[in-house]
Scaffold this active site. Structure first.
Site, short mmCIF file in Angstrom:
data_model
loop_
_atom_site.label_atom_id
_atom_site.label_comp_id
_atom_site.label_asym_id
_atom_site.label_seq_id
_atom_site.Cartn_x
_atom_site.Cartn_y
_atom_site.Cartn_z
N ASP A 32 -10.48 -16.02 -5.57
CA ASP A 32 -10.17 -14.73 -6.20
C ASP A 32 -11.28 -13.74 -5.87
O ASP A 32 -12.41 -14.13 -5.57
CB ASP A 32 -10.04 -14.87 -7.73
CG ASP A 32 -9.15 -13.80 -8.34
OD1 ASP A 32 -7.97 -14.09 -8.62
OD2 ASP A 32 -9.63 -12.66 -8.52
N ASP A 53 -11.97 -12.35 -0.57
CA ASP A 53 -11.20 -11.10 -0.51
C ASP A 53 -10.12 -11.27 0.55
O ASP A 53 -10.41 -11.29 1.76
CB ASP A 53 -12.14 -9.94 -0.14
CG ASP A 53 -11.41 -8.60 -0.20
OD1 ASP A 53 -10.16 -8.59 -0.22
OD2 ASP A 53 -12.11 -7.57 -0.22
N SER A 128 8.48 -10.85 -4.23
CA SER A 128 8.85 -10.25 -5.52
C SER A 128 10.29 -9.78 -5.44
O SER A 128 10.80 -9.48 -4.35
CB SER A 128 7.95 -9.03 -5.79
OG SER A 128 8.46 -8.28 -6.87
N TYR A 142 4.15 -1.16 -3.36
CA TYR A 142 4.26 -2.57 -3.75
C TYR A 142 5.55 -3.16 -3.17
O TYR A 142 5.55 -4.24 -2.57
CB TYR A 142 4.24 -2.68 -5.27
CG TYR A 142 4.40 -4.09 -5.78
CD1 TYR A 142 3.31 -4.97 -5.80
CD2 TYR A 142 5.63 -4.57 -6.23
CE1 TYR A 142 3.46 -6.28 -6.26
CE2 TYR A 142 5.79 -5.86 -6.69
CZ TYR A 142 4.69 -6.71 -6.71
OH TYR A 142 4.83 -8.01 -7.17
N LYS A 146 5.95 -6.22 -0.37
CA LYS A 146 6.63 -7.48 -0.66
C LYS A 146 7.80 -7.71 0.31
O LYS A 146 8.10 -8.85 0.66
CB LYS A 146 7.07 -7.52 -2.12
CG LYS A 146 5.89 -7.59 -3.10
CD LYS A 146 5.05 -8.85 -2.88
CE LYS A 146 3.94 -9.02 -3.90
NZ LYS A 146 3.22 -10.31 -3.75
N1 LIG Z 1 4.14 -11.42 -12.87
C1 LIG Z 1 5.35 -11.10 -12.40
O1 LIG Z 1 6.32 -10.88 -13.17
C2 LIG Z 1 5.58 -11.02 -10.92
C3 LIG Z 1 6.80 -10.50 -10.45
C4 LIG Z 1 7.02 -10.43 -9.08
C5 LIG Z 1 6.06 -10.88 -8.19
N2 LIG Z 1 4.89 -11.39 -8.67
C6 LIG Z 1 3.89 -11.83 -7.68
O2 LIG Z 1 3.32 -13.06 -8.08
C7 LIG Z 1 1.93 -13.10 -7.74
C8 LIG Z 1 1.08 -13.32 -8.99
O3 LIG Z 1 1.41 -12.34 -9.95
P1 LIG Z 1 0.55 -12.17 -11.30
O4 LIG Z 1 1.37 -11.32 -12.19
O5 LIG Z 1 0.05 -13.49 -11.76
O6 LIG Z 1 -0.67 -11.28 -10.72
P2 LIG Z 1 -2.03 -10.82 -11.45
O7 LIG Z 1 -2.21 -9.38 -11.15
O8 LIG Z 1 -2.06 -11.26 -12.88
O9 LIG Z 1 -3.14 -11.67 -10.67
C9 LIG Z 1 -3.46 -11.38 -9.33
C10 LIG Z 1 -4.80 -12.00 -9.00
O10 LIG Z 1 -5.11 -11.63 -7.65
C11 LIG Z 1 -6.47 -11.28 -7.60
N3 LIG Z 1 -6.72 -10.38 -6.45
C12 LIG Z 1 -6.38 -9.06 -6.36
N4 LIG Z 1 -6.82 -8.55 -5.19
C13 LIG Z 1 -7.42 -9.58 -4.52
C14 LIG Z 1 -8.06 -9.68 -3.26
N5 LIG Z 1 -8.20 -8.61 -2.46
N6 LIG Z 1 -8.55 -10.88 -2.88
C15 LIG Z 1 -8.44 -11.97 -3.71
N7 LIG Z 1 -7.86 -11.92 -4.92
C16 LIG Z 1 -7.35 -10.74 -5.32
C17 LIG Z 1 -6.77 -10.62 -8.93
O11 LIG Z 1 -8.16 -10.61 -9.22
C18 LIG Z 1 -5.94 -11.48 -9.89
O12 LIG Z 1 -6.69 -12.57 -10.40
C19 LIG Z 1 1.64 -11.75 -7.04
O13 LIG Z 1 1.78 -11.91 -5.64
C20 LIG Z 1 2.74 -10.84 -7.58
O14 LIG Z 1 3.02 -9.77 -6.71
C21 LIG Z 1 4.62 -11.45 -10.00
#
Ligand SMILES: NC(=O)c1ccc[n+]([C@@H]2O[C@H](COP(=O)([O-])OP(=O)(O)OC[C@H]3O[C@@H](n4cnc5c(N)ncnc54)[C@H](O)[C@@H]3O)[C@@H](O)[C@H]2O)c1
Length: 235
Positions: A32, A53, A128, A142, A146
């Site tokens: 992360d 990153d 997504s 976004y 995706k």
């Molecule tokens: N939560 C939902 O309902 C939902 C819906 C559709 C898609 N998604 C996808 O599922 C995945 C997880 O979603 P979530 O809601 O748990 O996300 P979140 O935002 O809660 O967590 C994302 C994590 O990625 C880390 N991050 C961000 N930029 C980064 C970088 N440059 N390098 C390394 N780490 C980095 C952040 O620090 C965070 O811990 C994502 O790809 C999101 O697009 C989630």
């Protein structure tokens, strides 16, 4: 033991995937951008933790340089932004694309090269519902990132299939967590009416699908995108 990488695992779906893969018996490397948070989660669930990153090629190369024999990659890290079409700042556009799309591409490229050499491997990319429909109200940047993840998944799957490496995507929607609750604040009940299954999904339900795609049983599945969204988008 071969290593399974999960990016963006400091919270939410990534953390749940990390827990699930530890339970499945993988040697897990969580990564992360947030160094303190990933250290904490790693200690809690019994996995190694790395500050990383996903936007940067050097960061991927440094990560792979510290890990032996990577056999699994879950490209989960993302930046989620909800903004009207006409109000997206261009720096934000670039960073969302760099995190979500370039990050996924770089992971497939760097870890995929190691798996190609190994002659086996599994990659799962988090897409997504936003790639397919405007239902969640997320920004155009976004959604574009995706949709790009789905395309990169197919391209990587095609190039890596002859080497025993599968590449698939999972497209969640409306998963419980701070993000969903923040966006749906004050309107949760109203929004639940738009979800055919009538509730938010749990991060563990996304992790279960990822776990299957990483298993030996999923050896004939590649280049596919699987929805886990309570029926919000049906394709
Ligand atoms: N939560 C939902 O309902 C939902 C819906 C559709 C898609 N998604 C996808 O599922 C995945 C997880 O979603 P979530 O809601 O748990 O996300 P979140 O935002 O809660 O967590 C994302 C994590 O990625 C880390 N991050 C961000 N930029 C980064 C970088 N440059 N390098 C390394 N780490 C980095 C952040 O620090 C965070 O811990 C994502 O790809 C999101 O697009 C989630």
């Amino acid at each position: 033991m071969a290593t399974a990488i999960v990016t963006g695992a400091a919270r939410g779906i990534g953390e749940a995937i990390g827990r699930r893969l530890v339970a499945d018996g993988h040697d897990v490397a969580l990564t992360d951008l947030d160094a303190d948070a990933i250290e904490r989660v790693g200690d809690e669930i019994g996995a190694r933790a790395f500050e990383h990153d996903v936007r940067e090629l050097e960061s991927w190369e440094a990560l792979l340089g510290q890990l032996d024999d990577v056999h699994v990659l879950v490209n989960n890290a993302a930046r989620t932004e909800f903004r009207s079409f006409f109000e997206i700042d261009l720096a934000e556009w670039d960073d969302v694309l760099a995190t979500n799309l370039r990050g996924t591409y770089l992971g497939c490229r760097v870890a995929g090269a190691a798996m190609r050499e190994r002659g086996s491997g599994r990659i799962v990319n988090l897409a997504s519902d936003a790639a397919f429909a405007p239902s969640g109200g997320s920004g155009a940047h976004y959604a574009a990132s995706k949709a790009g993840v789905v395309a990169v998944t197919r391209r990587a799957a095609t190039e890596l299939a002859p080497y025993g490496v599968t590449v698939n995507a999972v497209a969640p929607a409306a998963i419980d967590g701070p993000l969903a609750r923040g966006v749906l604040r004050d309107r949760l009940n109203e929004k639940l009416a738009d979800i055919p299954i009538g509730r938010l999904g749990q991060p563990e339900e996304v992790a279960a699908l990822v776990s299957f795609l990483l298993s030996d049983e999923a050896g004939y599945v590649t280049g596919a995108t699987f929805d886990v969204n309570g029926g919000v988008v049906m394709r």
